[in-house]
Design an enzyme around this catalytic site. Structure first.
Site, PDB file in Angstrom:
ATOM      1  N   LYS A  20      -6.648 -11.037  12.264  1.00 23.52           N
ATOM      2  CA  LYS A  20      -5.712 -10.254  13.023  1.00 23.52           C
ATOM      3  C   LYS A  20      -5.336 -10.224  14.540  1.00 23.52           C
ATOM      4  O   LYS A  20      -4.198 -10.465  14.744  1.00 23.52           O
ATOM      5  CB  LYS A  20      -6.552  -8.676  12.767  1.00 23.52           C
ATOM      6  CG  LYS A  20      -6.544  -8.285  11.178  1.00 23.52           C
ATOM      7  CD  LYS A  20      -6.839  -6.802  11.230  1.00 23.52           C
ATOM      8  CE  LYS A  20      -6.460  -6.277   9.633  1.00 23.52           C
ATOM      9  NZ  LYS A  20      -7.560  -6.251   8.609  1.00 23.52           N
TER      10      LYS A  20
ATOM     11  N   TYR B 123       0.842  -1.180   0.133  1.00 25.78           N
ATOM     12  CA  TYR B 123      -0.124   0.140   0.070  1.00 25.78           C
ATOM     13  C   TYR B 123       0.792   1.297  -0.031  1.00 25.78           C
ATOM     14  O   TYR B 123       0.577   2.217   0.802  1.00 25.78           O
ATOM     15  CB  TYR B 123      -1.007   0.028   1.269  1.00 25.78           C
ATOM     16  CG  TYR B 123      -2.153  -0.874   0.853  1.00 25.78           C
ATOM     17  CD1 TYR B 123      -3.228  -0.351   0.614  1.00 25.78           C
ATOM     18  CD2 TYR B 123      -2.354  -2.172   1.074  1.00 25.78           C
ATOM     19  CE1 TYR B 123      -4.372  -1.095   0.257  1.00 25.78           C
ATOM     20  CE2 TYR B 123      -3.386  -3.023   0.964  1.00 25.78           C
ATOM     21  CZ  TYR B 123      -4.272  -2.480   0.327  1.00 25.78           C
ATOM     22  OH  TYR B 123      -5.518  -3.231   0.387  1.00 25.78           O
TER      23      TYR B 123
ATOM     24  N   ASP C 263     -17.070 -11.649   8.462  1.00 30.18           N
ATOM     25  CA  ASP C 263     -15.514 -11.660   8.336  1.00 30.18           C
ATOM     26  C   ASP C 263     -15.296 -10.706   9.413  1.00 30.18           C
ATOM     27  O   ASP C 263     -15.408  -9.402   9.581  1.00 30.18           O
ATOM     28  CB  ASP C 263     -15.358 -10.683   6.985  1.00 30.18           C
ATOM     29  CG  ASP C 263     -14.035 -10.344   6.995  1.00 30.18           C
ATOM     30  OD1 ASP C 263     -13.166 -10.645   7.977  1.00 30.18           O
ATOM     31  OD2 ASP C 263     -13.522  -9.637   5.981  1.00 30.18           O
TER      32      ASP C 263
ATOM     33  N   TYR D  62     -14.632  -4.346   2.457  1.00 27.90           N
ATOM     34  CA  TYR D  62     -13.180  -4.796   2.265  1.00 27.90           C
ATOM     35  C   TYR D  62     -13.014  -6.346   2.971  1.00 27.90           C
ATOM     36  O   TYR D  62     -13.414  -6.230   4.173  1.00 27.90           O
ATOM     37  CB  TYR D  62     -12.314  -3.819   2.695  1.00 27.90           C
ATOM     38  CG  TYR D  62     -10.847  -4.377   2.756  1.00 27.90           C
ATOM     39  CD1 TYR D  62     -10.080  -3.946   1.663  1.00 27.90           C
ATOM     40  CD2 TYR D  62     -10.230  -4.943   3.766  1.00 27.90           C
ATOM     41  CE1 TYR D  62      -8.594  -4.624   1.388  1.00 27.90           C
ATOM     42  CE2 TYR D  62      -8.944  -5.490   3.516  1.00 27.90           C
ATOM     43  CZ  TYR D  62      -8.409  -5.485   2.524  1.00 27.90           C
ATOM     44  OH  TYR D  62      -6.973  -5.754   2.325  1.00 27.90           O
TER      45      TYR D  62
HETATM   46  C1  LIG Z   1      -7.530  -6.782   7.270  1.00 29.75           C
HETATM   47  C2  LIG Z   1      -8.685  -7.252   6.891  1.00 29.75           C
HETATM   48  C3  LIG Z   1      -8.694  -8.367   5.820  1.00 29.75           C
HETATM   49  C4  LIG Z   1      -7.256  -9.162   5.339  1.00 29.75           C
HETATM   50  O1  LIG Z   1      -6.570  -9.531   6.262  1.00 29.75           O
HETATM   51  P1  LIG Z   1      -4.979  -9.663   5.889  1.00 29.75           P
HETATM   52  O2  LIG Z   1      -4.680 -10.406   6.969  1.00 29.75           O
HETATM   53  O3  LIG Z   1      -4.642  -8.418   5.799  1.00 29.75           O
HETATM   54  O4  LIG Z   1      -4.887 -10.446   4.443  1.00 29.75           O
HETATM   55  C5  LIG Z   1      -9.733  -8.907   5.761  1.00 29.75           C
HETATM   56  N1  LIG Z   1     -11.168  -8.667   6.037  1.00 29.75           N
HETATM   57  C6  LIG Z   1     -11.074  -7.439   6.972  1.00 29.75           C
HETATM   58  C7  LIG Z   1     -12.411  -7.101   7.523  1.00 29.75           C
HETATM   59  C8  LIG Z   1      -9.910  -6.927   7.337  1.00 29.75           C
HETATM   60  O5  LIG Z   1      -9.882  -5.792   8.228  1.00 29.75           O
END
Ligand SMILES: *Cc1c(COP(=O)(O)O)cnc(C)c1O
Length: 425
Positions: free
Chosen positions: A265, A15, A236, A142
């Site tokens: 995360k 990025y 997600d 996203y």
């Molecule tokens: C950061 C993020 C992802 C992607 O995770 P990465 O470990 O960066 O591939 C997917 N969904 C959400 C909601 C995110 O915040």
């Protein structure tokens, strides 16, 4: 030659427009919410190092558990073999996940956790011999940077070079304030179709799309419609998991529990790369067959890595401590006071909060966008004052590690206040 100059000769950063970006800050050490550069300067990490860190940097307890695991078993193939950290982690995740979850599938980051969730839903229908391949997604979404995750994300700046190559999805409005009814109607219309494979969403908080927040109630109604229609729902929780919203998962605010939940995360406390996708017995059973073609042919070299699982177990131990949740409650309170106070500043629009996370749009007469040029100015302003932020264009947000102290928060808040006062029109 310093680390930053050596970096510039060999590394391509994520990025980052490498032609115009300043040199990266060389970090040598971390402790609690603080990071230290080569010259010993101390920074406060107000964004948990890209939203991953929960208990602080180089946490001694996690470090110890990782070290022990590292000298015992660093890795083993995860097909045909298993190990204690992976099994224990799945057992413990299923204890804190919504009660309808019954299996855990490992991968190694957030994008793959989402890929797995989407592929589970799609193959679930394929295994049943039903052609259902359309995914419903929310505006502003996203879900990551791999192709499936990009396809499920809003068609924006990040994915533009690839638009023609992404699979088609049905996009309905996110149920933000004022759009709850419209979002529900759009979803109900979409759910009438007979080719819907899944509904994929970021519960309560849409992160990279601009820290857009919405209430649990309208999402609950949308999931309810999917339940009536037998459409699998995929939450997600890559960002929202592990206490970010004030509860363990954002799904804990929902009466209608998702069928599939994606995590990454905060899973290892921000220590190691790990992804996990959990699902209900119903989804899992859809892959059981005497026919090998109905297997889930998905895996990564480092699937279920024992060291990463050990980090996640250590992080879960810390979540078992009352102190961690006291900190979550404290941060929610502090953030609330700050965001309420700042809301009336003439540079601030749409001040908002979900759990430990706050966000607001900074007004500079240009539209709210990732490319708003206020971004670099705000970023430099804060980093020069040793506060690590990473605004999404003119959208400012704070996602602190839970160990951040009141003093550290005060430093962050006062820097943001002076930053707002110092913006020239
Ligand atoms: C950061 C993020 C992802 C992607 O995770 P990465 O470990 O960066 O591939 C997917 N969904 C959400 C909601 C995110 O915040």
């Amino acid at each position: 030659m310093g680390l930053s100059e050596r970096d510039r000769k060999v590394i391509w950063h994520p990025y980052t427009q490498m032609q115009t970006a300043g040199l990266p800050v060389p970090i040598v050490r971390g402790e609690g919410a603080r990071l230290y550069d080569e010259e010993g300067n101390e920074y406060i990490d107000a964004i948990a190092s890209w939203w991953v860190n929960t208990h602080g940097h180089a946490h001694p307890y996690i470090a110890e558990k990782v070290a022990v695991q590292l000298s015992k078993l660093e890795h083993v193939i995860f097909a045909g073999f298993t190990h204690e950290p992976a099994v224990e982690l799945a057992e413990r995740l299923l204890k804190v996940l919504p009660p309808n979850q019954s299996r855990v599938f490992y991968s190694d980051n957030g994008s793959t956790a989402v890929e797995v969730g989407i592929k589970m839903a799609l193959q679930y229908w394929h295994n049943r011999g039903e052609k259902k391949q359309k995914i419903i997604v929310l505006s502003n979404s996203y879900h990551g940077d791999t192709f499936g995750a990009m396809s499920a994300s809003v068609r924006d700046l990040f994915t533009e070079p690839f638009w023609d190559l992404l699979f088609d999805v049905l996009c309905v409005d996110a149920p933000v304030k004022g759009k709850e009814i419209k979002a529900l109607e759009q979803l109900a219309d979409a759910a009438e179709r007979d080719d819907i494979a899944a509904f994929v969403f970021e519960p309560l908080l849409q992160g990279a799309g601009g820290m857009i927040m919405y209430d649990a109630g309208p999402l609950d109604n949308m999931i309810g419609i999917c339940k009536q229609k037998g459409i699998p729902t995929v939450a997600d929780e890559v960002l929202t998991g592990f206490g970010r919203t004030g509860k363990f998962f954002a799904s804990d605010y929902l009466a209608n529990k998702p069928d599939i939940i994606c995590m990454s995360k905060g899973l290892t406390g921000g220590t190691m790369a790990l992804g996990a996708t959990s699902c209900t017995a119903g989804i899992y059973d859809g892959f059981l067959s005497g026919d090998k073609r109905k297997s889930f042919f998905h895996g990564h070299s480092y699937t279920g890595n024992p060291v990463a699982c050990a980090a996640a177990l250590a992080s879960l131990d810390l979540f078992d401590r009352k102190e961690t949740w006291d900190n979550v409650v404290r941060i929610i309170g502090r953030q609330k006071d700050f965001v309420t106070g700042i809301a009336s500043h003439h540079r601030v629009r749409n001040a908002r909060q979900t759990g430990t996370i706050i966000a607001f749009d900074v007004v500079n007469g240009k539209e709210t966008s990732y490319l708003n040029d206020l971004r670099d100015w705000m970023n430099d302003y804060c980093v020069n004052r040793r506060i690590i932020i990473r605004p999404l264009g003119n959208v400012m947000y704070l996602i602190p590690p839970y160990c951040i102290t009141d003093n550290e928060l005060d430093r962050v808040y006062s820097t943001l206040r002076s930053m707002l006062d110092d913006i020239e029109s």
